[in-house]
Design a protein around this motif. Structure first.
Motif, mmCIF file in Angstrom:
data_model
loop_
_atom_site.group_PDB
_atom_site.id
_atom_site.type_symbol
_atom_site.label_atom_id
_atom_site.label_comp_id
_atom_site.label_asym_id
_atom_site.label_seq_id
_atom_site.Cartn_x
_atom_site.Cartn_y
_atom_site.Cartn_z
ATOM 1 N N VAL A 38 -27.049 -50.957 -44.636
ATOM 2 C CA VAL A 38 -27.486 -49.830 -43.826
ATOM 3 C C VAL A 38 -28.894 -49.460 -44.259
ATOM 4 C CG1 VAL A 38 -27.081 -47.417 -43.243
ATOM 5 C CG2 VAL A 38 -25.150 -48.961 -43.566
ATOM 6 N N ALA A 107 -24.162 -42.713 -43.153
ATOM 7 C CA ALA A 107 -24.029 -44.178 -43.094
ATOM 8 C C ALA A 107 -24.451 -44.804 -44.416
ATOM 9 C CB ALA A 107 -24.857 -44.735 -41.939
ATOM 10 N N GLN A 144 -20.792 -47.031 -38.697
ATOM 11 C CA GLN A 144 -21.997 -47.833 -38.905
ATOM 12 C C GLN A 144 -21.793 -48.957 -39.916
ATOM 13 O OE1 GLN A 144 -24.833 -47.518 -36.915
ATOM 14 N NE2 GLN A 144 -23.238 -46.311 -35.924
#
Length: 147
Positions: A38, A107, A144
């Protein structure tokens, strides 16, 4: 189910020491690529400092530093600044002056948790909520990372 205790609150001096011990300056630390999948970019350049007291400006600088170091929920960042010695009002003013995407922070936090532990989807959402993220932010963060 138990909650994972996050690392102890870090003082700005402690953060600087961690960066120095790791061989990174602040610029290197913020530009190095983390192992997480991420990617979070933090736009703090537009924080309006006009009308802010010196304490609020200092809290703002600390908040920016912390967000470069790790993911925070809004309430978690305020608590971190309070631990640092800023008043609740100064910490809140600083945090609220930033253009922080707390979905992106959730995330990143979700990925950070998965990098060192295993979680079920519901367990990770619950952990993120424990850290101060809203249910919507926690769900977004878990979505995510693909869990």
């Amino acid at each position: 189910m138990h909650k994972i205790n996050t690392p102890a609150l870090v003082t700005s001096a402690g953060l600087a020491a961690l960066l120095l011990l790791s061989g990174c300056g602040a610029e290197e630390a913020s530009s190095s690529t983390p192992a997480a999948t991420v990617t979070v970019t933090q736009d703090t350049s537009e924080a309006d400092q006009s009308g802010m007291t010196l304490a609020q400006q200092n809290a703002l600088g600390s908040a920016r530093d912390y967000l470069e170091y790790t993911a925070f929920s809004r309430s978690g960042l305020i608590k971190q600044l309070e631990f640092e010695g800023y008043s609740t009002a100064d910490a809140t003013s600083a945090v609220d002056s930033l253009n922080t995407d707390y979905n992106a922070q959730a995330a990143k936090a979700a990925q950070d948790y998965l990098d060192y532990s295993s979680f079920s989807r519901s367990g990770l959402i619950e952990q993120l909520m424990f850290e101060g993220y809203s249910a919507e932010q926690a769900t977004y963060g878990v979505d995510q990372v693909g869990l």
